[in-house]
Scaffold this motif. Sequence first.
Motif, PDB file in Angstrom:
ATOM      1  N   MET A   1       0.846  -1.180   0.000  1.00 49.74           N
ATOM      2  CA  MET A   1       0.000   0.000   0.000  1.00 49.74           C
ATOM      3  C   MET A   1       0.890   1.243   0.000  1.00 49.74           C
ATOM      4  SD  MET A   1      -2.592   1.403   2.966  1.00 49.74           S
ATOM      5  CE  MET A   1      -3.225  -0.211   3.228  1.00 49.74           C
ATOM      6  N   ILE A   2       0.391   2.285  -0.656  1.00 51.91           N
ATOM      7  CA  ILE A   2       1.103   3.559  -0.674  1.00 51.91           C
ATOM      8  C   ILE A   2       0.126   4.646  -0.230  1.00 51.91           C
ATOM      9  CG2 ILE A   2       0.697   3.883  -3.154  1.00 51.91           C
ATOM     10  CD1 ILE A   2       3.588   5.150  -3.179  1.00 51.91           C
ATOM     11  N   LYS A   3       0.604   5.535   0.639  1.00 56.00           N
ATOM     12  CA  LYS A   3      -0.252   6.576   1.210  1.00 56.00           C
ATOM     13  C   LYS A   3       0.245   7.951   0.773  1.00 56.00           C
ATOM     14  CE  LYS A   3      -1.273   3.811   5.286  1.00 56.00           C
ATOM     15  NZ  LYS A   3      -1.135   3.700   6.748  1.00 56.00           N
ATOM     16  N   LEU A   4      -0.708   8.788   0.381  1.00 53.15           N
ATOM     17  CA  LEU A   4      -0.431  10.137  -0.102  1.00 53.15           C
ATOM     18  C   LEU A   4      -1.387  11.096   0.590  1.00 53.15           C
ATOM     19  CD1 LEU A   4       0.971  11.976  -2.322  1.00 53.15           C
ATOM     20  CD2 LEU A   4      -0.975  11.402  -3.781  1.00 53.15           C
ATOM     21  N   SER A   5      -0.876  12.209   1.081  1.00 56.00           N
ATOM     22  CA  SER A   5      -1.761  13.187   1.720  1.00 56.00           C
ATOM     23  C   SER A   5      -2.603  13.905   0.660  1.00 56.00           C
ATOM     24  CB  SER A   5      -0.956  14.216   2.522  1.00 56.00           C
ATOM     25  OG  SER A   5      -0.260  15.086   1.644  1.00 56.00           O
ATOM     26  N   LEU A  27       9.271  13.475  -8.421  1.00 53.99           N
ATOM     27  CA  LEU A  27       9.677  12.369  -7.566  1.00 53.99           C
ATOM     28  C   LEU A  27       8.836  12.358  -6.300  1.00 53.99           C
ATOM     29  CD1 LEU A  27      13.583  12.680  -7.804  1.00 53.99           C
ATOM     30  CD2 LEU A  27      12.112  11.031  -8.982  1.00 53.99           C
ATOM     31  N   ILE A  28       8.827  11.200  -5.627  1.00 59.89           N
ATOM     32  CA  ILE A  28       8.160  11.089  -4.332  1.00 59.89           C
ATOM     33  C   ILE A  28       9.163  10.514  -3.336  1.00 59.89           C
ATOM     34  CG2 ILE A  28       5.766  10.938  -5.143  1.00 59.89           C
ATOM     35  CD1 ILE A  28       6.006   7.867  -4.965  1.00 59.89           C
ATOM     36  N   GLY A  29       9.161  11.082  -2.142  1.00 58.47           N
ATOM     37  CA  GLY A  29      10.038  10.598  -1.084  1.00 58.47           C
ATOM     38  C   GLY A  29       9.231  10.371   0.171  1.00 58.47           C
ATOM     39  N   GLY A  30       9.708   9.476   1.010  1.00 61.08           N
ATOM     40  CA  GLY A  30       8.985   9.207   2.240  1.00 61.08           C
ATOM     41  C   GLY A  30       9.640   8.136   3.069  1.00 61.08           C
ATOM     42  N   GLY A  35       5.931  -2.188   5.779  1.00 64.63           N
ATOM     43  CA  GLY A  35       5.672  -2.607   4.410  1.00 64.63           C
ATOM     44  C   GLY A  35       4.892  -1.601   3.589  1.00 64.63           C
ATOM     45  N   ASP A  36       4.279  -0.611   4.253  1.00 61.55           N
ATOM     46  CA  ASP A  36       3.550   0.439   3.534  1.00 61.55           C
ATOM     47  C   ASP A  36       4.484   1.595   3.210  1.00 61.55           C
ATOM     48  OD1 ASP A  36       1.223  -1.019   3.824  1.00 61.55           O
ATOM     49  OD2 ASP A  36       0.507   0.128   5.550  1.00 61.55           O
ATOM     50  N   LYS A  37       4.307   2.165   2.039  1.00 63.71           N
ATOM     51  CA  LYS A  37       5.066   3.351   1.657  1.00 63.71           C
ATOM     52  C   LYS A  37       4.226   4.574   2.025  1.00 63.71           C
ATOM     53  CE  LYS A  37       7.344   1.116  -2.259  1.00 63.71           C
ATOM     54  NZ  LYS A  37       7.490   1.118  -3.717  1.00 63.71           N
ATOM     55  N   VAL A  38       4.821   5.472   2.786  1.00 59.58           N
ATOM     56  CA  VAL A  38       4.135   6.699   3.196  1.00 59.58           C
ATOM     57  C   VAL A  38       4.887   7.873   2.576  1.00 59.58           C
ATOM     58  CG1 VAL A  38       3.352   8.109   5.126  1.00 59.58           C
ATOM     59  CG2 VAL A  38       3.429   5.604   5.366  1.00 59.58           C
ATOM     60  N   ILE A  39       4.232   8.544   1.645  1.00 58.83           N
ATOM     61  CA  ILE A  39       4.852   9.684   0.959  1.00 58.83           C
ATOM     62  C   ILE A  39       4.859  10.878   1.906  1.00 58.83           C
ATOM     63  CG2 ILE A  39       4.689  11.269  -0.997  1.00 58.83           C
ATOM     64  CD1 ILE A  39       3.267   8.950  -2.524  1.00 58.83           C
ATOM     65  N   LYS A  40       6.047  11.415   2.157  1.00 56.62           N
ATOM     66  CA  LYS A  40       6.201  12.573   3.040  1.00 56.62           C
ATOM     67  C   LYS A  40       6.447  13.851   2.251  1.00 56.62           C
ATOM     68  CE  LYS A  40       6.022  10.371   7.023  1.00 56.62           C
ATOM     69  NZ  LYS A  40       4.950  10.621   7.977  1.00 56.62           N
ATOM     70  N   LYS A  41       6.956  13.697   1.024  1.00 57.79           N
ATOM     71  CA  LYS A  41       7.265  14.886   0.227  1.00 57.79           C
ATOM     72  C   LYS A  41       7.155  14.569  -1.259  1.00 57.79           C
ATOM     73  CE  LYS A  41      10.351  18.822   0.508  1.00 57.79           C
ATOM     74  NZ  LYS A  41      11.515  19.403   1.184  1.00 57.79           N
ATOM     75  N   ILE A 134      -3.854   5.088  -1.125  1.00 56.93           N
ATOM     76  CA  ILE A 134      -4.767   5.752  -0.198  1.00 56.93           C
ATOM     77  C   ILE A 134      -4.420   7.241  -0.200  1.00 56.93           C
ATOM     78  CG2 ILE A 134      -5.562   5.900   2.195  1.00 56.93           C
ATOM     79  CD1 ILE A 134      -6.152   3.176   1.041  1.00 56.93           C
ATOM     80  N   ILE A 135      -5.409   8.069  -0.508  1.00 55.42           N
ATOM     81  CA  ILE A 135      -5.222   9.530  -0.425  1.00 55.42           C
ATOM     82  C   ILE A 135      -6.009   9.982   0.792  1.00 55.42           C
ATOM     83  CG2 ILE A 135      -5.593  11.754  -1.547  1.00 55.42           C
ATOM     84  CD1 ILE A 135      -5.442  10.240  -4.253  1.00 55.42           C
TER      85      ILE A 135
END
Length: 136
Positions: A1-5, A27-30, A35-41, A134-135
């Motif tokens: 899963m990947i999470k984006l604000s 690009l996306i960083g986080g 196991g989940d990717k959480v995008i921070k920037k 997930i947004i």
Amino acid sequence: MIKLSRSDYEKILAHAESELPNEACGLIGGVIEGGDKVIKKVYLLTNTDHSNEHFSLDPKEQLAAIKDMRAEGIVPLGNWHSHPESPSRPSDEDKRLAFDSKASYLILSLMNREEPVLNSFHIEGVNSEKEELIIE
């Protein structure tokens, strides 16, 4: 899963719309949590191809983004780009240029400007698999 604000989604959308009719990219960083990717920037980069069918990330901006991620204590998670006139799925060229099988590839379709569609993909060779996005 990947999470984006929601705010980072809006940032990507605004940049993609401002670059029309060309593809926008970045690009996306986080962080990786359980196991989940959480995008921070989210990084908004220049498409040096200035094309509506493909993109190339500006190398200097790409390097600056990676340096910023290191300074922020986050890791590269992948990239994003827009499809101004096609669906949110990897094109043959997207698959051919997806060199990092650990990366997430976010694709924003602006084909229907009233209802943009953002999906994330895991790409290995000619195979692509949609990731749960997930947004929030």
